[in-house]
Design an enzyme around this catalytic site. Structure first.
Site, PDB file in Angstrom:
ATOM      1  N   ASP A 109       0.833  -1.204   0.000  1.00  0.00           N
ATOM      2  CA  ASP A 109       0.000   0.000   0.000  1.00  0.00           C
ATOM      3  C   ASP A 109       0.864   1.249   0.000  1.00  0.00           C
ATOM      4  O   ASP A 109       2.066   1.193   0.276  1.00  0.00           O
ATOM      5  CB  ASP A 109      -0.970   0.001   1.203  1.00  0.00           C
ATOM      6  CG  ASP A 109      -0.250  -0.081   2.543  1.00  0.00           C
ATOM      7  OD1 ASP A 109       0.837  -0.688   2.615  1.00  0.00           O
ATOM      8  OD2 ASP A 109      -0.771   0.472   3.538  1.00  0.00           O
ATOM      9  N   GLU A 129       0.180  -1.409   5.710  1.00  0.00           N
ATOM     10  CA  GLU A 129       1.256  -0.881   6.557  1.00  0.00           C
ATOM     11  C   GLU A 129       1.041   0.595   6.853  1.00  0.00           C
ATOM     12  O   GLU A 129       1.404   1.076   7.916  1.00  0.00           O
ATOM     13  CB  GLU A 129       2.619  -1.083   5.882  1.00  0.00           C
ATOM     14  CG  GLU A 129       3.813  -0.885   6.815  1.00  0.00           C
ATOM     15  CD  GLU A 129       4.309   0.546   6.942  1.00  0.00           C
ATOM     16  OE1 GLU A 129       5.069   0.825   7.877  1.00  0.00           O
ATOM     17  OE2 GLU A 129       3.932   1.406   6.109  1.00  0.00           O
TER      18      GLU A 129
HETATM   19 ZN   LIG Z   1       6.770   2.411   4.017  1.00  0.00          ZN
END
Ligand SMILES: [Zn+2]
Length: 434
Positions: A83, A147
């Protein structure tokens, strides 16, 4: 040595992954699946057997294992997130999801954070498949979702629900290390991360007596909150040098030929000049007030006022952090963690650190490798629950003028093709010798 095809592929993969928009707006608003399928297909072409894992449909993670030649050796985890943070196209010189390669530079969101590293991992294992290379240790590859938000659908989910896939892993490498830091004075420093501050995102609630804005009110929630927020924002946290930060200061001082005086780190940081920026955020804890919310009408005193504070704490200081927050908030303001993550500490005298250092030094002999502690956090926090020690190692040799820290989550994020080539060579060398 990585072959020509690996050098081409790392550019293609970086560009392709950037074109797959995996913007993570938080609150579950993201879809990594197309990027995960892309990465899994590239691994499968190299003979690996990747598995796709989702806690929530569309939030896809990929895990694969490359068997090493020494079954008694501990496994090594190599991970990258799929992401990216949002990008506002109007602010950019090149469309952030174009993945355009222009004048030897790949442009787009994720070019340094961290589709570049995802692409390097893919390029290296595919080169190994062509060449028949097998590493000594098992190498577990993980591409994660989420993340850039809570990691609940990504590494957190993998650590909680699929721990068996990481069996035998004792160490991990991922983002935020081994990039070129130009000190502006001709020196090139390659910081490798061996630790992270913990995350303490807090909600503060002040309660008081609601009432008319024209009356005397000594229990005003807004006043109470403002006082607490001022104390927190102005608090000078005491110096707390962790082993990694001590090593960082000592090695940087050696690079500059400065007398190391760890009893006075602030003076030492001053003497280090721009290189001090690599360390200054990690010599103490921090608390930055970031959000305020109270009231709905100018002549009404609200009964409650709320603030949010971004706190970060060093390994070994959590109890002190909590006690200090109790004192700074005082009796009229409650505080709680809205998001709380551990602080990490990794040894800088380990064989793995030495191998990362050697790999960088081989391809960037002009550089000075130093350990450092990250001021923020990564997926390594979640994987630490599995007993995995995390290092930040996503090698990039950047020319002067490429401010890595500014490109991270910044406008016009981009990466030179040459930097990706360096990354593939260094990652290949490190993983072969790890
Ligand atoms: Zn990163």
């Amino acid at each position: 040595m990585a072959d020509e095809r690996a050098l081409d592929e790392v550019v293609t993969f970086t560009s392709d992954l950037i074109r797959i928009d995996t913007t993570n707006r938080g609150g579950g608003d993201c879809r990594e699946r197309p990027a995960a399928e892309y990465a899994a297909a590239r691994l499968a072409e190299a003979g690996l057997e990747p598995v796709l894992l989702e806690r929530v449909p569309g939030r896809t993670n990929v895990v694969a294992r490359l068997e090493g030649t020494d079954p008694s050796a501990d496994a090594l985890l190599v991970h990258g997130h799929l992401d990216v943070v949002p990008a506002e196209a109007a602010d950019w010189s090149v469309h952030p999801f174009s993945g355009e390669v222009r004048d030897g530079v790949v442009w787009g969101r994720g070019a340094v954070d961290m589709k570049n590293m995802d692409a390097m991992i893919l390029a290296v294992v595919r080169a190994w498949a062509r060449e028949g290379v097998r590493p000594r240790r098992d190498v577990v590859i993980a591409f994660t979702a989420d993340e850039e938000a809570s990691a609940e659908d990504g590494s957190g989910f993998l650590a909680d629900r699929h721990a068996h896939l990481f069996e035998g892993c004792t160490e991990g490498v991922s983002e935020s290390g081994a990039f070129t830091f130009h000190d502006g004075d001709g020196r090139q420093i390659y910081p490798i991360a061996a630790g992270e501050r913990g995350t303490a995102w807090m909600r503060l609630t002040a309660r008081g007596r609601a009432g008319h804005g024209s009356k005397v009110n000594r229990e005003n929630a807004v006043t109470r909150l403002a006082a607490a927020i001022t104390r927190i924002g102005e608090h000078q946290w005491p110096l707390r040098l962790t082993p990694t930060v001590r090593a960082a200061l000592t090695e940087l001082a050696a690079v500059y030929g400065i007398q190391t005086d760890l009893s006075d780190p602030d003076t030492l940081l001053d003497k280090l000049g721009t290189a001090g920026k690599l360390v200054e955020a990690t010599v103490r804890n921090s608390t930055n007030p970031t959000m305020l919310d109270a009231g709905y009408k100018v002549n009404v005193v609200p009964g409650e006022a709320v603030a949010r504070v971004d706190g970060r704490y060093l390994p070994g200081t959590e109890d002190e952090f909590r006690a200090t927050m109790d004192r700074l908030t005082g009796p009229d303001v409650d505080w709680e963690f809205e998001h709380h993550e551990v602080a990490l500490q990794a040894p800088v005298d380990s064989p793995t650190f030495a191998r990362m250092r050697a790999a960088v030094e081989e391809f960037a002999p002009e550089g000075h490798v130093v350990p450092y502690c990250m001021s923020g956090g990564t997926d390594a926090k979640q994987f630490s629950r599995l007993g995995i020690t995390g290092y930040g190692f996503a090698p990039l040799r950047l020319p002067e003028g490429f401010d890595y820290q500014a490109l991270f989550h910044g406008v016009d994020e981009r990466v030179p093709v040459e930097a990706l080539h360096f990354g593939v060579r260094v990652l290949d060398r490190f993983l072969r010798t790890a």
